[in-house]
Design an enzyme around this catalytic site. Structure first.
Site, PDB file in Angstrom:
ATOM      1  N   SER A 118      38.808  45.957  43.878  1.00 29.85           N
ATOM      2  CA  SER A 118      39.216  46.847  42.795  1.00 29.85           C
ATOM      3  C   SER A 118      40.164  47.920  43.296  1.00 29.85           C
ATOM      4  CB  SER A 118      37.993  47.482  42.146  1.00 29.85           C
ATOM      5  OG  SER A 118      37.161  48.033  43.127  1.00 29.85           O
ATOM      6  N   HIS A 139      42.551  40.615  40.648  1.00 35.14           N
ATOM      7  CA  HIS A 139      41.558  41.599  40.194  1.00 35.14           C
ATOM      8  C   HIS A 139      41.134  41.236  38.769  1.00 35.14           C
ATOM      9  CE1 HIS A 139      40.656  46.091  39.192  1.00 35.14           C
ATOM     10  NE2 HIS A 139      39.559  45.447  39.523  1.00 35.14           N
ATOM     11  N   GLU A 151      44.726  41.238  37.103  1.00 37.73           N
ATOM     12  CA  GLU A 151      45.739  42.075  37.750  1.00 37.73           C
ATOM     13  C   GLU A 151      46.083  41.364  39.062  1.00 37.73           C
ATOM     14  OE1 GLU A 151      44.263  46.006  38.807  1.00 37.73           O
ATOM     15  OE2 GLU A 151      46.142  46.933  38.219  1.00 37.73           O
ATOM     16  N   ASN A 189      42.736  50.635  37.805  1.00 36.28           N
ATOM     17  CA  ASN A 189      41.826  51.715  38.189  1.00 36.28           C
ATOM     18  C   ASN A 189      42.518  53.059  38.399  1.00 36.28           C
ATOM     19  OD1 ASN A 189      39.275  50.538  37.983  1.00 36.28           O
ATOM     20  ND2 ASN A 189      39.696  49.316  39.814  1.00 36.28           N
TER      21      ASN A 189
END
Ligand code: 3HC
Length: 296
Positions: A118, A139, A151, A189
């Site tokens: 992440s 991801h 991602e 994130n």
């Protein structure tokens, strides 16, 4: 790419294995204990049953999907056929670097090595292998069978043809890939975690309560979950670790994790996985109410 090996059978790993098997790919699922692997297969079974109930998967397909998943405790055994390895192990640099050295040793030379990290740098992970051009980030979002995004993170050395193959494969399993470069927190994130952190700071400052903050974002911004519920769902320890990577990676105080988040993690209040965070949870993971600590 045909054979997929997934390392780590936790929430993300079993979700990734589920989606590939659902789309016809043979999957080798790896973990350190048979107990964990058995629990993962039960979870996948339950999640396919949800899809059957919704008419997304036919009842007769369920055993076929499950049969495509083999479980392994030995790395050489589980990696020997791999065209693509997806690592979804514990989010810790020491764990990942040791694992990637081993994966590099046992996976076929042509195999692409992906990490579902992440926030750990793909460039840094790639550098411990002898094939950095074949290392990439994939991801996935939780819950993997439901969320459309992958991602795709290109490390400094990732080859363009590897990026293309991984994007193509993501489409084959019904996902939409979005390419991003290797930068702290990538895109998902970098944007999500400051929002969660800000919600915790607002709670800490008494601007509103748990339900008020979550309701504002659900009703006002059409988020399926409020940021505090989402933090519990992701795991407060995971949120703290990603915020720390952003804070250290950018050297900017705007990413400093809220003291309340730090304290909750220290105390073991991690959200759904520990049974209590901002909300309390029953053993099946369903929220049963707001935590006593945040009721007044
Ligand atoms: N497997 C298969 N299907 C599942 C599932 C699973 N694990 N979990 C939920 N579903 C399905 C349900 O069957 C249901 O299907 P339907 O829409 O056809 O009826 C649908 O998903 C909704 O589930 P529920 O009715 O049980 O519950 P909700 O309506 O509350 O939805 C949710 C649950 C999908 C989790 C929704 O609340 C949501 O989208 N929340 C936000 C999730 C999110 O933001 N994820 C990203 C987190 S960040 C991340 O992963 C990155 C990491 O690096 C931190």
């Amino acid at each position: 790419m045909k054979n997929i090996s997934v390392i780590g059978s936790g929430t993300m790993g079993n979700g990734i294995a589920h989606v590939f098997a659902q789309h016809g790919y043979p999957v080798a699922l790896l973990d350190v204990s048979q107990e964990k692997l058995d629990a993962a297969i039960l979870t996948i079974d339950r999640n396919i049953a949800r899809q059957v109930k919704k008419g997304m998967v036919r009842e007769e397909e369920k055993p076929e999907i499950l049969q495509r998943i083999s479980t392994h405790k030995s790395l050489p055994e589980g990696l020997k056929e791999a065209d693509l390895v997806i690592e979804a192990a514990f989010e810790d640099w020491e764990v990942k670097q040791a694992l990637f050295r081993e994966i590099d040793r046992y996976a076929p030379v042509k195999a692409i090595l992906a990490s579902n990290t992440s926030s750990i740098s793909i460039t840094k992970i790639a550098a411990v292998t002898a094939r950095p051009q074949q290392v990439i980030g994939m991801h996935f979002m939780n819950p993997v069978p439901v969320m459309e995004l992958v991602e795709v993170i290109c490390g400094y050395a990732t080859a363009q043809n590897v990026v293309q193959q991984v994007c193509e494969l993501s489409r084959m399993i019904g996902k939409t890939p979005v390419e991003v470069t290797d930068y702290p927190g990538f895109v998902a994130n970098r944007i999500l975690m400051p929002m969660i952190n800000e919600a915790i700071i607002a709670l800490q400052e008494g601007v509103s309560g748990v339900s008020g903050i979550d309701s504002v974002m659900k009703l006002g911004m059409a988020h399926p979950m409020g940021p505090l519920q989402l933090a519990d769902y992701i795991g407060l320890d995971v949120c703290l670790s990603i915020l720390t990577i952003l804070y250290e990676g950018f050297g900017n105080p705007k990413y400093a994790p809220s003291p309340l988040l730090v304290n909750m993690v220290k105390a073991g209040f991690l959200g759904v996985k520990s049974g209590e965070g901002f909300y309390t949870y029953s053993s099946n993971g369903k929220a049963s109410g707001i935590s006593e600590r945040f009721k007044s």
